[in-house]
Design a protein around this motif. Structure first.
Motif, PDB file in Angstrom:
ATOM      1  N   MET A 100       0.864  -1.169   0.000  1.00 55.62           N
ATOM      2  CA  MET A 100       0.000   0.000   0.000  1.00 55.62           C
ATOM      3  C   MET A 100       0.906   1.227   0.000  1.00 55.62           C
ATOM      4  SD  MET A 100      -3.208  -0.780  -0.147  1.00 55.62           S
ATOM      5  CE  MET A 100      -4.024   0.740   0.342  1.00 55.62           C
ATOM      6  N   ALA A 101       0.599   2.198  -0.840  1.00 52.82           N
ATOM      7  CA  ALA A 101       1.397   3.425  -0.917  1.00 52.82           C
ATOM      8  C   ALA A 101       1.157   4.286   0.313  1.00 52.82           C
ATOM      9  CB  ALA A 101       1.020   4.196  -2.182  1.00 52.82           C
ATOM     10  N   HIS A 102       2.142   5.080   0.655  1.00 56.95           N
ATOM     11  CA  HIS A 102       2.047   6.029   1.760  1.00 56.95           C
ATOM     12  C   HIS A 102       2.233   7.430   1.209  1.00 56.95           C
ATOM     13  CE1 HIS A 102       2.756   3.360   5.502  1.00 56.95           C
ATOM     14  NE2 HIS A 102       2.126   2.700   4.558  1.00 56.95           N
ATOM     15  N   GLY A 103       1.542   8.384   1.802  1.00 57.58           N
ATOM     16  CA  GLY A 103       1.693   9.777   1.420  1.00 57.58           C
ATOM     17  C   GLY A 103       2.929  10.372   2.059  1.00 57.58           C
ATOM     18  N   ALA A 104       3.213  11.610   1.725  1.00 54.74           N
ATOM     19  CA  ALA A 104       4.364  12.312   2.291  1.00 54.74           C
ATOM     20  C   ALA A 104       4.258  12.436   3.811  1.00 54.74           C
ATOM     21  CB  ALA A 104       4.495  13.697   1.660  1.00 54.74           C
ATOM     22  N   ASP A 105       3.025  12.376   4.332  1.00 53.65           N
ATOM     23  CA  ASP A 105       2.814  12.474   5.776  1.00 53.65           C
ATOM     24  C   ASP A 105       3.048  11.160   6.509  1.00 53.65           C
ATOM     25  OD1 ASP A 105       0.565  11.048   4.962  1.00 53.65           O
ATOM     26  OD2 ASP A 105      -0.871  12.547   5.642  1.00 53.65           O
ATOM     27  N   GLY A 106       3.329  10.080   5.748  1.00 51.29           N
ATOM     28  CA  GLY A 106       3.618   8.783   6.358  1.00 51.29           C
ATOM     29  C   GLY A 106       2.428   7.863   6.488  1.00 51.29           C
ATOM     30  N   TRP A 107       1.221   8.364   6.270  1.00 49.92           N
ATOM     31  CA  TRP A 107       0.039   7.521   6.384  1.00 49.92           C
ATOM     32  C   TRP A 107      -0.324   6.896   5.041  1.00 49.92           C
ATOM     33  CZ3 TRP A 107      -0.192  11.672   9.981  1.00 49.92           C
ATOM     34  CH2 TRP A 107      -0.387  11.263  11.306  1.00 49.92           C
ATOM     35  N   CYS A 108      -0.994   5.777   5.100  1.00 50.63           N
ATOM     36  CA  CYS A 108      -1.491   5.070   3.924  1.00 50.63           C
ATOM     37  C   CYS A 108      -2.326   6.041   3.081  1.00 50.63           C
ATOM     38  CB  CYS A 108      -2.347   3.885   4.373  1.00 50.63           C
ATOM     39  SG  CYS A 108      -3.154   3.010   3.015  1.00 50.63           S
ATOM     40  N   VAL A 109      -2.151   5.983   1.758  1.00 45.47           N
ATOM     41  CA  VAL A 109      -2.892   6.896   0.883  1.00 45.47           C
ATOM     42  C   VAL A 109      -4.388   6.597   0.856  1.00 45.47           C
ATOM     43  CG1 VAL A 109      -0.914   7.458  -0.580  1.00 45.47           C
ATOM     44  CG2 VAL A 109      -2.396   5.527  -1.191  1.00 45.47           C
ATOM     45  N   ALA A 110      -4.792   5.423   1.308  1.00 44.88           N
ATOM     46  CA  ALA A 110      -6.220   5.086   1.339  1.00 44.88           C
ATOM     47  C   ALA A 110      -6.917   5.654   2.567  1.00 44.88           C
ATOM     48  CB  ALA A 110      -6.414   3.569   1.295  1.00 44.88           C
ATOM     49  N   MET A 111      -6.150   6.194   3.505  1.00 42.77           N
ATOM     50  CA  MET A 111      -6.754   6.720   4.719  1.00 42.77           C
ATOM     51  C   MET A 111      -7.434   8.057   4.454  1.00 42.77           C
ATOM     52  SD  MET A 111      -5.191   7.445   8.479  1.00 42.77           S
ATOM     53  CE  MET A 111      -4.632   9.094   8.172  1.00 42.77           C
ATOM     54  N   ASP A 112      -8.646   8.168   4.913  1.00 46.83           N
ATOM     55  CA  ASP A 112      -9.401   9.421   4.856  1.00 46.83           C
ATOM     56  C   ASP A 112      -8.899  10.266   6.026  1.00 46.83           C
ATOM     57  OD1 ASP A 112     -11.254  11.467   5.275  1.00 46.83           O
ATOM     58  OD2 ASP A 112     -12.992  10.192   4.894  1.00 46.83           O
ATOM     59  N   ARG A 113      -8.101  11.267   5.737  1.00 47.75           N
ATOM     60  CA  ARG A 113      -7.476  12.059   6.797  1.00 47.75           C
ATOM     61  C   ARG A 113      -8.467  12.900   7.580  1.00 47.75           C
ATOM     62  NH1 ARG A 113      -4.166   9.706   3.608  1.00 47.75           N
ATOM     63  NH2 ARG A 113      -1.936   9.905   3.822  1.00 47.75           N
ATOM     64  N   ALA A 114      -9.558  13.280   6.976  1.00 47.21           N
ATOM     65  CA  ALA A 114     -10.576  14.072   7.679  1.00 47.21           C
ATOM     66  C   ALA A 114     -11.266  13.235   8.754  1.00 47.21           C
ATOM     67  CB  ALA A 114     -11.605  14.620   6.697  1.00 47.21           C
ATOM     68  N   GLN A 115     -11.482  11.959   8.466  1.00 43.65           N
ATOM     69  CA  GLN A 115     -12.159  11.062   9.402  1.00 43.65           C
ATOM     70  C   GLN A 115     -11.189  10.179  10.182  1.00 43.65           C
ATOM     71  OE1 GLN A 115     -15.603  10.848   9.739  1.00 43.65           O
ATOM     72  NE2 GLN A 115     -15.821  12.563   8.329  1.00 43.65           N
ATOM     73  N   MET A 116      -9.914  10.158   9.752  1.00 46.12           N
ATOM     74  CA  MET A 116      -8.883   9.286  10.341  1.00 46.12           C
ATOM     75  C   MET A 116      -9.347   7.826  10.347  1.00 46.12           C
ATOM     76  SD  MET A 116      -6.245  11.099  10.844  1.00 46.12           S
ATOM     77  CE  MET A 116      -5.131  10.263  11.958  1.00 46.12           C
ATOM     78  N   ARG A 117      -9.826   7.392   9.174  1.00 51.45           N
ATOM     79  CA  ARG A 117     -10.210   5.988   9.018  1.00 51.45           C
ATOM     80  C   ARG A 117     -10.011   5.582   7.568  1.00 51.45           C
ATOM     81  NH1 ARG A 117     -16.679   6.518  10.005  1.00 51.45           N
ATOM     82  NH2 ARG A 117     -17.067   7.956   8.315  1.00 51.45           N
ATOM     83  N   CYS A 118     -10.076   4.297   7.333  1.00 52.93           N
ATOM     84  CA  CYS A 118      -9.812   3.744   6.010  1.00 52.93           C
ATOM     85  C   CYS A 118     -10.882   4.162   5.005  1.00 52.93           C
ATOM     86  CB  CYS A 118      -9.749   2.224   6.090  1.00 52.93           C
ATOM     87  SG  CYS A 118      -9.323   1.456   4.516  1.00 52.93           S
ATOM     88  N   GLY A 119     -10.421   4.694   3.883  1.00 47.95           N
ATOM     89  CA  GLY A 119     -11.330   5.111   2.828  1.00 47.95           C
ATOM     90  C   GLY A 119     -11.760   3.971   1.927  1.00 47.95           C
ATOM     91  N   ILE A 120     -11.121   2.808   2.067  1.00 44.60           N
ATOM     92  CA  ILE A 120     -11.498   1.628   1.268  1.00 44.60           C
ATOM     93  C   ILE A 120     -11.781   0.442   2.192  1.00 44.60           C
ATOM     94  CG2 ILE A 120     -10.279   2.371  -0.824  1.00 44.60           C
ATOM     95  CD1 ILE A 120      -8.057   0.307  -0.029  1.00 44.60           C
ATOM     96  N   TYR A 121     -12.355   0.738   3.334  1.00 45.88           N
ATOM     97  CA  TYR A 121     -12.537  -0.266   4.383  1.00 45.88           C
ATOM     98  C   TYR A 121     -13.140  -1.575   3.862  1.00 45.88           C
ATOM     99  CZ  TYR A 121     -13.543  -2.295   8.930  1.00 45.88           C
ATOM    100  OH  TYR A 121     -13.584  -3.124  10.004  1.00 45.88           O
ATOM    101  N   GLU A 122     -14.186  -1.500   3.056  1.00 50.44           N
ATOM    102  CA  GLU A 122     -14.848  -2.714   2.550  1.00 50.44           C
ATOM    103  C   GLU A 122     -13.938  -3.509   1.624  1.00 50.44           C
ATOM    104  OE1 GLU A 122     -17.707  -3.993   3.655  1.00 50.44           O
ATOM    105  OE2 GLU A 122     -17.721  -2.312   5.057  1.00 50.44           O
ATOM    106  N   ASN A 123     -12.968  -2.852   0.995  1.00 51.29           N
ATOM    107  CA  ASN A 123     -12.042  -3.515   0.071  1.00 51.29           C
ATOM    108  C   ASN A 123     -10.599  -3.462   0.559  1.00 51.29           C
ATOM    109  OD1 ASN A 123     -13.987  -4.200  -1.953  1.00 51.29           O
ATOM    110  ND2 ASN A 123     -14.070  -2.036  -2.461  1.00 51.29           N
ATOM    111  N   ARG A 124     -10.402  -3.281   1.857  1.00 49.34           N
ATOM    112  CA  ARG A 124      -9.047  -3.169   2.392  1.00 49.34           C
ATOM    113  C   ARG A 124      -8.290  -4.488   2.204  1.00 49.34           C
ATOM    114  NH1 ARG A 124     -12.521  -4.236   6.386  1.00 49.34           N
ATOM    115  NH2 ARG A 124     -11.889  -5.467   8.194  1.00 49.34           N
TER     116      ARG A 124
END
Length: 122
Positions: free
Chosen positions: A49-73
């Protein structure tokens, strides 16, 4: 905000965590159905899984601090036991590092961007 001791004690809850597991390297398996734009090649050539410049997974919804592809993680994320021994160890290490990481800059959204190259562990 909880203290360092309180945040790693007891049962972990995504709503009170800093999505620390989303900073781990997640190796993708052939059966994972992750969109290609979320993938990267690791240092050994494995798909991760790719990570952004901030170190978090690119699939993470930063506004909600949760997985943006949870059903397909990925399968590795599905196996990660929230509040399990590995989760607690990762959270404890993060808490230890968090107090020792210097802020490198402030992002456009007002959030700090940390320079983890300057992190030290006791």
């Amino acid at each position: 905000m909880t203290s360092s001791n309180e945040s790693t004690k007891g049962k972990a809850q995504c709503s009170t965590c800093d999505a620390v597991c989303c900073r781990l390297t997640v190796f993708l398996e052939p059966e994972d159905n992750v969109p290609a734009h979320y993938m990267a090649r690791g240092s050994q050539g494995h798909l991760v899984m790719a990570h952004g410049a901030d170190g978090w997974c690119v699939a993470m919804d930063r506004a909600q601090m949760r997985c943006g592809i949870y059903e397909n993680r990925p399968a590795a994320c599905r196996r990660f036991a929230m509040g399990g021994p590995y989760c607690n160890a990762v959270r404890a290490d993060y808490e230890k590092r968090r107090g020792k990481v210097e802020v490198a800059e402030i992002a456009a959204d007002g959030n700090p961007v940390f320079d983890e190259t300057k992190a030290t562990l006791e």
